[in-house]
Design a protein around this motif. Structure first.
Motif, PDB file in Angstrom:
ATOM      1  N   SER A  89       0.831  -1.208   0.000  1.00 22.73           N
ATOM      2  CA  SER A  89       0.000   0.000   0.000  1.00 22.73           C
ATOM      3  C   SER A  89       0.865   1.258   0.000  1.00 22.73           C
ATOM      4  N   ARG A  90       1.906   1.280   0.839  1.00 25.02           N
ATOM      5  CA  ARG A  90       2.814   2.444   0.859  1.00 25.02           C
ATOM      6  C   ARG A  90       3.490   2.620  -0.500  1.00 25.02           C
ATOM      7  N   LEU A  91       3.949   1.507  -1.073  1.00 28.55           N
ATOM      8  CA  LEU A  91       4.630   1.594  -2.362  1.00 28.55           C
ATOM      9  C   LEU A  91       3.670   1.986  -3.482  1.00 28.55           C
ATOM     10  N   GLN A  92       2.420   1.553  -3.400  1.00 29.31           N
ATOM     11  CA  GLN A  92       1.437   1.971  -4.409  1.00 29.31           C
ATOM     12  C   GLN A  92       1.310   3.486  -4.391  1.00 29.31           C
ATOM     13  N   GLN A  93       1.216   4.056  -3.197  1.00 31.66           N
ATOM     14  CA  GLN A  93       1.095   5.513  -3.081  1.00 31.66           C
ATOM     15  C   GLN A  93       2.351   6.206  -3.625  1.00 31.66           C
ATOM     16  N   ALA A  94       3.524   5.665  -3.288  1.00 29.82           N
ATOM     17  CA  ALA A  94       4.786   6.288  -3.693  1.00 29.82           C
ATOM     18  C   ALA A  94       5.055   6.178  -5.193  1.00 29.82           C
ATOM     19  N   TRP A  95       4.614   5.086  -5.818  1.00 32.86           N
ATOM     20  CA  TRP A  95       4.946   4.819  -7.219  1.00 32.86           C
ATOM     21  C   TRP A  95       3.798   5.101  -8.200  1.00 32.86           C
TER      22      TRP A  95
END
Length: 189
Positions: A89-95
């Protein structure tokens, strides 16, 4: 008596060797993967899937064509799967702004996925697959049919990497950098 001790030691050594082969101490490393025979058809089948979300709405994976996809096969009863979902979820937001889309394909019931999503919201779509999706994961590089199993598919549709087992945030971040890197244009001198 001495022969019995030697025999016992040999048996224990053989059992330890067998256990080590069956249950490795360290998870297998993630590597960019070369294309395999038959993989192209499986990849096309995956990208052409139409799967329901937990509430029954059909979702076509082709809607994300041209993006780098992180496709994660998981289940609500799988602790390593649950552990990596906040990371994803964090990486989805970041990428997201760099053209990356995470997709979770649950090998579970719609009711279980819906209850899980109500308790543990994620920042990417969760879809529900059945046994046919697990068979497809085998054709995509998951011969043991284990979970979690994650694929990174570049925007051109080629598989960049695959990972059986949980994945750490820094490992996934590094893989995404490699999957989304554009070739450096050649300079004319």
């Amino acid at each position: 008596m001495k022969r019995i001790k030697i025999l016992a030691i040999l048996i224990l050594a053989a059992l330890a060797l067998f256990a080590g082969m069956q249950f490795p101490v360290h998870p297998p490393p993630v590597h960019p993967t070369p294309p395999e025979a038959g993989e192209a058809a499986a990849r096309q089948q995956l990208l052409g899937l139409k799967l329901p979300d937990p509430r029954g709405q059909e979702v076509k994976l082709e809607q994300w064509q041209g993006k780098t996809l992180v496709v994660n096969f998981w289940a609500t009863w799988c602790p390593p799967c649950q552990k990596e979902m906040p990371v994803f979820s964090r990486l989805q937001q970041a990428w997201r702004e760099r053209g990356v889309q995470f997709i979770g394909i649950a090998v579970d019931s719609a009711g279980n996925v819906e209850r899980f999503a109500d308790k543990t919201p994620v920042a990417y779509p969760l879809l529900v697959g059945g046994t046919e999706v697990m068979r497809l994961s085998k054709d995509l590089g998951n011969p043991s049919l284990g979970l979690p199993f994650t694929l990174i598919i570049k925007a051109d549709g080629q598989i960049h990497a695959r990972k059986l087992g949980g994945i750490e945030e820094n490992e996934m971040d590094t893989l995404l950098q490699g999957a989304t890197a554009s070739p450096v244009p050649k300079q004319n001198h």
